[in-house]
Scaffold this motif. Structure first.
Motif, PDB file in Angstrom:
ATOM      1  N   GLU A   8       0.845  -1.207   0.000  1.00  0.00           N
ATOM      2  CA  GLU A   8       0.000   0.000   0.000  1.00  0.00           C
ATOM      3  C   GLU A   8       0.878   1.253   0.000  1.00  0.00           C
ATOM      4  O   GLU A   8       0.632   2.194  -0.742  1.00  0.00           O
ATOM      5  CB  GLU A   8      -0.873   0.032   1.265  1.00  0.00           C
ATOM      6  CG  GLU A   8      -1.970  -1.001   1.311  1.00  0.00           C
ATOM      7  CD  GLU A   8      -3.228  -0.549   0.579  1.00  0.00           C
ATOM      8  OE1 GLU A   8      -3.113   0.243  -0.375  1.00  0.00           O
ATOM      9  OE2 GLU A   8      -4.312  -1.016   0.961  1.00  0.00           O
ATOM     10  N   ARG A  34      -0.579  -3.354  -7.027  1.00  0.00           N
ATOM     11  CA  ARG A  34      -1.559  -3.276  -5.925  1.00  0.00           C
ATOM     12  C   ARG A  34      -2.937  -3.706  -6.418  1.00  0.00           C
ATOM     13  O   ARG A  34      -3.621  -4.500  -5.765  1.00  0.00           O
ATOM     14  CB  ARG A  34      -1.604  -1.839  -5.403  1.00  0.00           C
ATOM     15  CG  ARG A  34      -2.645  -1.605  -4.332  1.00  0.00           C
ATOM     16  CD  ARG A  34      -2.637  -0.131  -3.907  1.00  0.00           C
ATOM     17  NE  ARG A  34      -3.649   0.118  -2.903  1.00  0.00           N
ATOM     18  CZ  ARG A  34      -4.926   0.346  -3.178  1.00  0.00           C
ATOM     19  NH1 ARG A  34      -5.357   0.353  -4.435  1.00  0.00           N
ATOM     20  NH2 ARG A  34      -5.792   0.558  -2.203  1.00  0.00           N
ATOM     21  N   LEU A  38      -5.085  -6.962  -5.208  1.00  0.00           N
ATOM     22  CA  LEU A  38      -6.409  -6.810  -4.604  1.00  0.00           C
ATOM     23  C   LEU A  38      -7.472  -7.610  -5.346  1.00  0.00           C
ATOM     24  O   LEU A  38      -8.416  -8.127  -4.751  1.00  0.00           O
ATOM     25  CB  LEU A  38      -6.795  -5.330  -4.535  1.00  0.00           C
ATOM     26  CG  LEU A  38      -6.065  -4.550  -3.446  1.00  0.00           C
ATOM     27  CD1 LEU A  38      -6.433  -3.071  -3.489  1.00  0.00           C
ATOM     28  CD2 LEU A  38      -6.397  -5.120  -2.063  1.00  0.00           C
ATOM     29  N   ALA A  73      -3.593  -9.787   1.826  1.00  0.00           N
ATOM     30  CA  ALA A  73      -4.745  -8.864   1.759  1.00  0.00           C
ATOM     31  C   ALA A  73      -6.042  -9.613   2.038  1.00  0.00           C
ATOM     32  O   ALA A  73      -7.013  -9.024   2.510  1.00  0.00           O
ATOM     33  CB  ALA A  73      -4.804  -8.186   0.391  1.00  0.00           C
ATOM     34  N   PRO A 133     -11.824  -5.943  -6.814  1.00  0.00           N
ATOM     35  CA  PRO A 133     -10.800  -5.853  -5.764  1.00  0.00           C
ATOM     36  C   PRO A 133     -11.434  -5.860  -4.380  1.00  0.00           C
ATOM     37  O   PRO A 133     -12.523  -5.319  -4.200  1.00  0.00           O
ATOM     38  CB  PRO A 133     -10.119  -4.502  -6.027  1.00  0.00           C
ATOM     39  CG  PRO A 133     -10.733  -3.927  -7.246  1.00  0.00           C
ATOM     40  CD  PRO A 133     -11.896  -4.756  -7.663  1.00  0.00           C
ATOM     41  N   VAL A 135     -10.347  -6.117   0.128  1.00  0.00           N
ATOM     42  CA  VAL A 135      -9.386  -6.329   1.225  1.00  0.00           C
ATOM     43  C   VAL A 135     -10.122  -6.951   2.396  1.00  0.00           C
ATOM     44  O   VAL A 135     -11.207  -6.531   2.743  1.00  0.00           O
ATOM     45  CB  VAL A 135      -8.777  -4.995   1.736  1.00  0.00           C
ATOM     46  CG1 VAL A 135      -7.686  -5.265   2.759  1.00  0.00           C
ATOM     47  CG2 VAL A 135      -8.213  -4.190   0.601  1.00  0.00           C
TER      48      VAL A 135
END
Ligand code: AMP
Length: 486
Positions: A8, A34, A38, A73, A133, A135
């Motif tokens: 991140e 990233r 994700l 993640a 995506p 998290v």
């Protein structure tokens, strides 16, 4: 705290800069990396619970980086597997860890019959990359991040449980003691990413240093040196034998190659001096083990300058945040130059072995990690390894446990007894030598082993003997055999 946070940070500050390279070719920027991680994380969260073990079985490939961050993640645990293992050995690890998915390279996937496999770069992988995506990161620093499988002395691999905190302690110690990379630096993955090179992903991603994967997917000295000419400020982790192979090319140090961290096995003083003569003061030594990843003691770059043979032959002094001691047989600290078992403690030390309380209790004792290595401190705190009480043979940077090879040799109908030891070797550091009582031929033993264990564990030499030397309890005197092969 979760290791996904290091990606991140890199993506927030350096989104448009190159992050992942295959050879000289840029594949993704930090923002793209990233995003890919994700999307993969979203696909994992949809099917797997928090804490699920997700394995990676592959030679070095660029996808390994995004998969690792995706697993974190998604609040899951990564289980990197040495790609050189025999499918039977891999299956044992998958079973022990209770793995619910394996990301495998096309080459490795072929041998993983019946396991839940996603082929890296395959059609299913692309579908995952199209997922929304998401998290679901676990922010407990004590949560498991990596199950690090070591070869067990009993023939069964043990999974060292490494938490986000353990790997962050390793990261911070690396940046404090060894290297100061930034966005104008690169980490070239010459050594296997399932082990040392992969562990170093975290510190270099935290500083947004390029991640470079050689096109050969492994270590080819000429290719490696060419890549050093191309990428800025190169650092790498290499096994001592790899360093020797670089030196053996006879090529001068590429100007951009600034840090070579070596370790994981003995580097003989003579080889180290030759390496420094060829490449200059760019070497850093680590002494660590899966149970305290990359971080027990070390020799920094400047410790190598004008150093005595005693210092060059040592493994340096305690790393930042790690307490190291040598204990005598009674468990009290040994005196200066007195040999005992090396123990350590600190935030880098694992919490135990996965599903193995017996091995955990034998290894984590009174708050110390018992390394199984024997050593002694000098008056200035430099530690020298004397022997390995676990008998492990380290050949070309890979650990080979004699017992594992012996057990398979013994299975052969024409073998009465077998004993395996390491012999010093200029090229490999050590090689496996098997003493055999019985009539099995070398060819027959080779075929037998190839069907059962990884190729790299096979003995390089067989010695047929009438009987093995034993003590009065009938225990084989390995030390005598070691003397013999020396
Ligand atoms: P692994 O858990 O596979 O990383 O293997 C760890 C073992 O490798 C240690 O317990 C040591 O016996 C050996 N080792 C690690 N670093 C060094 C070093 N710098 N010099 C000599 N042996 C080492």
């Amino acid at each position: 705290m979760n290791l996904f946070g290091v990606l991140e940070q890199a993506a927030a500050r350096f989104g448009d800069r190159g992050a992942v390279y295959l050879g000289t070719r840029q594949l993704h920027t930090w923002a793209q990396l990233r995003d890919r991680a994700l999307r993969l994380a979203g696909s994992l969260s949809a099917r797997h619970d928090t804490g699920a073990r997700i394995a990676i079985a592959s030679e070095n490939r660029p996808e390994i980086i995004e998969v690792m961050f995706a697993v974190w993640a998604a609040g899951c645990v990564v289980v990197p597997i040495n790609f050189k293992l025999h499918p039977r050995e891999m299956a044992q690890i998958l079973d022990d860890a209770g793995v619910s998915l394996v990301f495998a390279s096309p080459k490795i996937a072929v041998g993983l019959d019946g396991a839940p496999v996603e082929v890296l770069g395959g059609a299913g992988y692309d579908v995952r990359l199209a997922h929304a995506p998401a998290v679901r990161a676990n922010t407990d620093p004590g949560a498991l991040a990596w199950l690090f499988y070591t070869s067990g002395t009993t023939g069964k691999s043990k999974g060292a449980m490494l938490s986000h905190r353990n790997l962050m302690a390793m990261t911070v110690a690396h940046l404090a003691d060894f290297d100061a990379p930034d966005e104008n630096h690169s980490l070239i993955h010459g050594a296997p990413m399932s082990h040392g090179s992969g562990l170093y992903i975290a510190p270099y991603v935290l500083r947004a240093a390029r991640q470079v994967i050689p096109e050969s997917a492994g270590f080819e000295p000429a290719e490696f040196l060419d890549l050093c000419d191309h990428h800025p400020g190169v650092s790498c982790f290499l096994a001592p034998t790899m360093v020797q192979r670089l030196v053996a090319t006879g090529r001068p140090r590429p100007q951009n190659l600034t840090t070579v961290v070596y370790g994981g096995g003995p580097m003989y003083v003579d080889s180290l001096k030759k390496a420094m003569a060829a490449f200059g003061p760019i070497f850093v030594q680590l002494y660590g083990q899966g149970e305290a990843p990359m971080t027990i003691t070390g020799l920094r770059r400047h410790d190598h300058l004008d150093a005595s043979d005693a210092v060059l032959g040592s493994v340096g002094y305690a790393r930042s945040g790690v307490e190291v001691a040598v204990l005598d047989d009674g468990g009290t600290p040994a005196g200066i130059d007195e040999v005992g078992e090396i123990v350590c403690r600190g935030d880098v030390v694992m919490s135990g072995y996965w599903n193995n309380p017996t091995a955990t209790a034998a290894t984590l004792v009174d708050g110390w990690l018992r390394t199984g290595d024997l050593g002694s401190f000098d008056g200035r705190g430099f530690l020298t390894l004397r022997d390995r009480s676990k008998d492990v043979v380290i050949s070309g940077g890979s650990n080979i446990y004699p017992r594992e090879v012996e057990e398979v040799l013994i299975e052969h109908p024409d073998v009465v007894e077998a004993c395996v030891v390491g012999a010093p070797d200029d090229e490999w550091g050590e090689v496996v030598v098997a003493f055999i009582v019985g009539t099995a031929t070398e060819d027959a033993l080779d075929t037998h082993l190839l069907e059962r264990i990884a190729r790299f564990k096979r003995p390089k030499r067989y010695v047929h003997v009438d009987e093995l030397p034993k003590n009065s309890y009938g225990k084989v005197l390995k030390r005598e055999l070691r003397e013999l092969v020396r």
